[in-house]
Design an enzyme around this catalytic site. Structure first.
Site, PDB file in Angstrom:
ATOM      1  N   ASP A  69       0.847  -1.196   0.000  1.00 17.49           N
ATOM      2  CA  ASP A  69       0.000   0.000   0.000  1.00 17.49           C
ATOM      3  C   ASP A  69       0.883   1.247   0.000  1.00 17.49           C
ATOM      4  O   ASP A  69       1.962   1.237  -0.595  1.00 17.49           O
ATOM      5  CB  ASP A  69      -0.942  -0.038   1.209  1.00 17.49           C
ATOM      6  CG  ASP A  69      -2.284   0.611   0.930  1.00 17.49           C
ATOM      7  OD1 ASP A  69      -2.295   1.825   0.698  1.00 17.49           O
ATOM      8  OD2 ASP A  69      -3.309  -0.089   0.955  1.00 17.49           O
ATOM      9  N   HIS A  80      -3.794   5.924   3.563  1.00 20.67           N
ATOM     10  CA  HIS A  80      -4.458   4.730   3.046  1.00 20.67           C
ATOM     11  C   HIS A  80      -3.798   3.450   3.557  1.00 20.67           C
ATOM     12  O   HIS A  80      -4.468   2.513   4.015  1.00 20.67           O
ATOM     13  CB  HIS A  80      -4.426   4.767   1.519  1.00 20.67           C
ATOM     14  CG  HIS A  80      -5.294   3.767   0.834  1.00 20.67           C
ATOM     15  ND1 HIS A  80      -4.899   2.464   0.608  1.00 20.67           N
ATOM     16  CD2 HIS A  80      -6.534   3.872   0.299  1.00 20.67           C
ATOM     17  CE1 HIS A  80      -5.865   1.821  -0.035  1.00 20.67           C
ATOM     18  NE2 HIS A  80      -6.861   2.645  -0.241  1.00 20.67           N
ATOM     19  N   SER A  90     -11.175  -0.768  -0.850  1.00 16.63           N
ATOM     20  CA  SER A  90      -9.885  -0.743  -0.154  1.00 16.63           C
ATOM     21  C   SER A  90     -10.043  -1.080   1.317  1.00 16.63           C
ATOM     22  O   SER A  90      -9.120  -1.596   1.955  1.00 16.63           O
ATOM     23  CB  SER A  90      -9.230   0.643  -0.268  1.00 16.63           C
ATOM     24  OG  SER A  90      -8.588   0.813  -1.495  1.00 16.63           O
TER      25      SER A  90
END
Length: 780
Positions: free
Chosen positions: A153, A226, A556
């Site tokens: 990520d 994220h 996600s």
């Protein structure tokens, strides 16, 4: 006559000038085309070169020498960015298109794949999933803390409490990775929870130049948020008193709070580059992770041309489950990514939690929306209400794009903005900068009733399409419309739940229609998890608020839920393969509410289908004890490739094995030992006949007993009269653990119009366990 001659002379001069101009234009166009052609020939981009090690000549001392020689044969100036030695054998480099084509023609080159840029698919979850608010429901064990989740990520923010290693024992002896130092990140940033962190940027920098370290950290540190969010969702430690500005207050913990985390930063401001992703996957496999979680996706291509699919296959072949997000391109049909059958593809649903924000209008009507705004509230007094499209200097003013609102017409008012084009939080910033007091974010037909919460920078309520239409109608028809907005805090027990998120990408699987995708859905809407200290909760550059937890949405977020649950199952069943774990998650999933109705699709308000949710919504407690599993080995996938008519070279690109399909054997895509069924059927025109034409398809499956000896009996439900379904045998008796039994399903279908779809459900039960499989029919 003289005037006529002069006119003719003028015309001749004009024609001459026109002719010269035309020649010049033609010359310019030709020169441009030649220059453009030369530019295409000389412009370099990154390629991933897959080598066949069995073809390396004995004259080379090692494979690196062979790689270098092959590369220098087409480009003296090119250097290798990465060399790969386990996921694939080969390297990545910068080449022109002509050089890449020349290289691919050489002996020993399996493929030369152009770089792909992937994108990110962007608490209360444990309780909603039945895991409880503590470890008491799923007791911690020594084996559960031996499981390592590798997260590919945007990196990680190591200082947050979600990476606290209190109570954890030594780092697992199977771990072979490192904690890589870089800007703002030391080797001491890791601990017994976050056991490794590395970054991969060569592909990104080859495309964009050196990383601007004033903008992002050239290290494993997460500047985006994220990566930290996904990692802590999967396996974050329990943190009491967690919330975002008081919203979703409680204990935040990952799905597998005892598991260890290894972070691989492969995504940057410019995206996630396939050469970096492949390097990260290779390192994760070599490091000894048990689960790989990747909330990223790109386009769809054949499996032997899909870098992520190839890397995932090599990981799964070594027993590592690979979980990927389905994508955020719903509700369009066929919008999935990551559809390879060895990948666990995860769509998104909602929790039973909401963050209401109420809109009160001057006509006395009230509407409920959603928001995570936490600043100074509006007063109870009503203020003027305007529609952005009516107070704008742009034809797209209704979207509240930067610079489109007229400050003098919005100052001191609440502005209605239509959703779309720019980000939801960006609209709020535009409205605030224009002097407005608040915003009503209005869903259009595209978004329907989907409500996604955001940490807005001014009082805001996002409302569904029905409420939006009513509010806009009031604003258009009342001579002096007014409104106010009030927060409703956190609301639990929302029904129905879950519902399928509108953004969650849908099937059918356009690469292999015989494999049903997505595999399942998990919570992916308004999820609370850890956050970076480098970005505010809205993600806007000007958002200076700092939080340890954030609430965001996307597949996600659903992907790491399944990654963590896979780690939980791996800890309980250490000898299970990736396919067995995936099967346990799928066959125990649920697709209906207690009243028997299918999970609703928020995009339509109608029941969703297996093309939307796959096997259903994940049910982790049942998955820990599934009774039976559909296992799959490399041999199963080899037969699958043969059914796809892949050549030996195609198969080697994916598997790194020399394998030739048996020409005397009949291979069938329907025989892949998959936990779900997808049955494409031909229409009458496809069969060359009229209505009433029938076709027969047979699928074979094998179940492995992972529980006590038992007899499982078949039950079948179907929503179509156009397909007759028979199963042989209808009873399976298992005398011992790991015993295998096969069955065959015969589908006899009547032709239907193209585009028709229908569904059925197959279950095996011993009275304690229910092993369910969705069946999707589609006529093409």
């Amino acid at each position: 006559m003289k005037m006529e001659r002069q006119a003719m002379k003028g015309k001749g001069l004009n024609l001459g000038l026109q002719l010269i101009a035309t020649v010049l234009v033609l010359c310019f166009c030709y020169t441009y085309e030649v220059a453009e052609g030369k530019s295409q020939q000389t412009t370099k981009k990154t390629y991933i070169v897959h080598m066949d090690m069995s073809k390396m000549a004995a004259t080379y001392e090692d494979h690196l020498q062979w790689y270098d020689s092959s590369l220098k044969s087409v480009s003296e100036s090119a250097d290798m960015l990465y060399t790969y030695s386990s996921i694939i054998h080969g390297f990545s480099t910068r080449l022109t298109q002509e050089e890449a084509e020349l290289l691919e023609k050489q002996s020993g080159i399996l493929s030369v794949l152009p770089e792909m840029i992937y994108k990110l698919h962007t608490t209360h979850s444990p309780e909603f999933l039945g895991l409880g608010s503590s470890d008491s429901v799923v007791p911690a064990s020594a084996s559960s803390s031996e499981v390592i989740v590798g997260v590919l990520d945007t990196g990680v923010w190591p200082e947050i409490k979600s990476f606290d290693d209190t109570g954890l024992g030594p780092v697992p002896s199977t771990w072979k990775g490192t904690c890589e130092a870089g800007k703002n990140f030391n080797s001491s940033s890791c601990n017994r929870k976050l056991i490794g962190a590395q970054y991969f940027s060569k592909g990104y920098e080859a495309a964009f130049g050196p990383i601007d370290e004033t903008m992002e950290s050239k290290s494993p540190r997460d500047d985006d948020g994220h990566g930290t969010h996904t990692a802590t969702t999967a396996a974050g430690s329990a943190v009491s008193g967690a919330s975002l500005f008081g919203y979703a207050f409680g204990t935040a913990r990952g799905m597998a709070p005892q598991a260890r985390v290894a972070a691989y930063k492969v995504c940057w401001l410019g995206g996630c580059f396939s050469s970096d992703i492949l390097a990260g996957m290779e390192k994760a496999v070599a490091d000894g992770v048990n689960v790989i979680s990747m909330s990223i996706g790109g386009g769809m291509s054949d499996y032997n041309r899909d870098t992520v699919a190839i890397g995932a296959f090599r990981a799964v072949a070594q027993g590592i489950l690979v979980s990927c997000s389905a994508g955020n391109s719903g509700p369009s049909p066929g919008s999935l990514t990551n559809v390879a059958p060895w990948i666990t593809t995860v769509g998104a649903g909602t929790l039973d939690r909401d963050f209401p924000a109420y809109v009160s209008l001057g006509n006395g009507k009230n509407y409920s929306g959603i928001s995570l705004y936490s600043g100074k509230p509006l007063s109870d007094s009503l203020v003027p209400l305007v529609y952005a499209g009516n107070v704008s200097n742009s034809t797209s003013g209704n979207l509240c794009m930067t610079g489109t609102l007229v400050p003098s017409q919005v100052a001191g008012k609440i502005v209605i903005c239509d959703r779309g084009s720019n980000s939801r939080v960006q609209k709020g910033l535009v409205v605030k900068d224009s002097g407005a007091l608040g915003m009503i974010l209005a869903n259009t037909e595209l978004y329907g009733e989907e409500l996604v919460a955001d940490a807005h920078v001014l009082p805001t309520s996002t409302v569904g399409q029905r409420a939006a239409d009513a509010i806009k109608n009031y604003a258009f028809t009342d001579p002096k419309p007014t409104a106010t907005i009030a927060s409703g805090g956190t609301k639990l027990g929302v029904e129905p739940s879950p519902v399928l998120a509108a953004f969650s990408s849908r099937g059918p699987n356009l690469v292999t229609p015989e494999v049903l995708k997505p595999d399942l859905i998990a919570p992916g809407v308004n999820i609370l998890a850890g956050w970076t200290g480098a970005a505010g909760p809205s993600g806007l550059t000007r958002d200076t608020r700092h939080v340890s937890f954030n609430i965001i949405s996307g597949t996600s977020m659903s992907c790491p839920h399944v990654s963590g649950l896979a780690a939980l199952i791996k800890g309980a069943h250490q000898d299970w393969s990736a396919a067995a774990i995936k099967s346990a998650l799928m066959t125990t999933a649920y697709a209906t509410y207690k009243n028997g109705e299918n999970i609703l699709d928020v995009a339509t308000g109608q029941p969703s289908t297996p093309f939307d949710f796959g096997a259903g919504h994940v049910n982790p407690m049942a998955a820990l004890d599934p009774g039976l599993v559909y296992d799959a080995s490399v041999d199963d996938y080899l037969s699958f490739f043969c059914a796809l008519n892949y050549s030996a070279a195609d198969i080697k690109q994916i598997t790194n094995e020399d394998f030739t399909c048996d020409s005397s054997k009949k291979y069938s895509l329907g025989d892949l030992n998959y936990p779900s069924f997808s049955v494409p059927l031909e229409t009458a025109s496809g069969k060359g006949g009229g209505a009433g034409v029938t076709s027969t398809v047979k699928y074979t499956r094998t179940l492995t007993n992972v529980g006590a000896p038992a007899t499982y009996k078949l039950s079948m439900t179907s929503k179509t009269q156009s397909v007759k379904i028979s199963v042989e045998p209808e009873s399976l008796s298992f005398a011992k653990e790991n015993e295998k039994k096969s069955y065959t399903v015969t589908f006899t279908a009547t032709s239907m119009p193209s585009g028709t779809s229908s569904f059925a459900h197959l279950e095996w039960s011993d009275g304690k366990h229910v092993v369910g499989s969705p069946i999707a029919f589609s006529w093409t």
